[in-house]
Design a protein around this motif. Sequence first.
Motif, short mmCIF file in Angstrom:
data_model
loop_
_atom_site.label_atom_id
_atom_site.label_comp_id
_atom_site.label_asym_id
_atom_site.label_seq_id
_atom_site.Cartn_x
_atom_site.Cartn_y
_atom_site.Cartn_z
N MET A 104 33.93 68.20 -84.10
CA MET A 104 32.74 68.45 -84.92
C MET A 104 33.00 69.58 -85.91
SD MET A 104 29.35 67.90 -82.56
CE MET A 104 29.86 68.94 -81.20
N ASP A 105 33.65 70.63 -85.45
CA ASP A 105 33.98 71.73 -86.35
C ASP A 105 34.90 71.28 -87.48
OD1 ASP A 105 32.45 73.46 -84.83
OD2 ASP A 105 34.16 74.27 -83.71
N MET A 106 35.89 70.47 -87.13
CA MET A 106 36.82 69.96 -88.15
C MET A 106 36.10 69.01 -89.12
SD MET A 106 39.78 71.27 -87.93
CE MET A 106 40.55 70.14 -89.06
N LEU A 156 23.11 64.45 -85.63
CA LEU A 156 22.93 63.81 -84.33
C LEU A 156 23.92 64.32 -83.29
CD1 LEU A 156 22.41 60.13 -85.50
CD2 LEU A 156 20.67 61.66 -84.55
N ALA A 157 25.14 64.58 -83.72
CA ALA A 157 26.20 64.97 -82.79
C ALA A 157 25.98 66.35 -82.18
CB ALA A 157 27.56 64.93 -83.50
N LYS A 158 25.53 67.29 -82.97
CA LYS A 158 25.37 68.66 -82.47
C LYS A 158 24.31 68.77 -81.37
CE LYS A 158 27.18 71.12 -86.44
NZ LYS A 158 26.87 72.06 -87.53
N PRO A 159 23.10 68.22 -81.57
CA PRO A 159 22.13 68.29 -80.47
C PRO A 159 22.60 67.52 -79.23
CG PRO A 159 21.03 67.67 -82.50
CD PRO A 159 22.50 67.67 -82.77
N ASP A 160 23.26 66.40 -79.43
CA ASP A 160 23.79 65.65 -78.29
C ASP A 160 24.76 66.50 -77.50
OD1 ASP A 160 24.41 63.09 -76.77
OD2 ASP A 160 26.38 63.60 -77.58
N PHE A 161 25.67 67.15 -78.20
CA PHE A 161 26.64 68.01 -77.54
C PHE A 161 25.93 69.12 -76.76
CE2 PHE A 161 29.35 71.71 -77.25
CZ PHE A 161 30.53 71.18 -76.77
N ASN A 162 24.94 69.73 -77.40
CA ASN A 162 24.22 70.84 -76.76
C ASN A 162 23.43 70.38 -75.54
OD1 ASN A 162 25.23 72.69 -78.60
ND2 ASN A 162 23.52 72.42 -80.00
N ILE A 163 22.84 69.19 -75.61
CA ILE A 163 22.09 68.66 -74.47
C ILE A 163 23.02 68.43 -73.29
CG2 ILE A 163 20.86 66.61 -73.62
CD1 ILE A 163 19.59 66.46 -76.48
N VAL A 164 24.15 67.78 -73.53
CA VAL A 164 25.11 67.52 -72.46
C VAL A 164 25.66 68.83 -71.91
CG1 VAL A 164 27.32 66.45 -71.89
CG2 VAL A 164 25.68 65.22 -73.31
N GLN A 165 25.92 69.78 -72.78
CA GLN A 165 26.40 71.10 -72.35
C GLN A 165 25.38 71.77 -71.43
OE1 GLN A 165 29.36 72.07 -73.24
NE2 GLN A 165 29.44 74.25 -72.81
#
Length: 125
Positions: free
Chosen positions: A80-82, A96-105
């Motif tokens: 995601m950073d790249m 969409l990807a950032k909140p998904d990552f944060n939820i799973v985290q």
Amino acid sequence: MGTFKESLEKDVQGLLGLHEASFRGLECKNILDEVRDFASKHLKNLKLDEIPTSLARQVLHALEMPIHWRPNRLEARWFMDMYEKQLDTNPSLLELAKPDFNIVQSIHRKEVSRMARYTQALHKT
């Protein structure tokens, strides 16, 4: 290594793909060993200052360790950073990807916390 076209050495994305694919084989697969040697040699010999920065980072990242050997969640964060730094970024995808990552985290953190409390309770009894 004579079986590969030397013209492939200019295709950085192709070399990255070959490099990653070569780690997916089983032991004693000579062709995959040759692919790995070929791709690694040419990726290591690249003049990274002559290719786009994001591609140079991908090369260094791939040479460090194959993607599928890395923990998926950490690799997702790195990607995601790249991706965010690329010129052809799709902002909706990142949105969409950032909140998904944060939820799973967050779920993982809660699970680790529960396991820690459970382990502490076991040791107290």
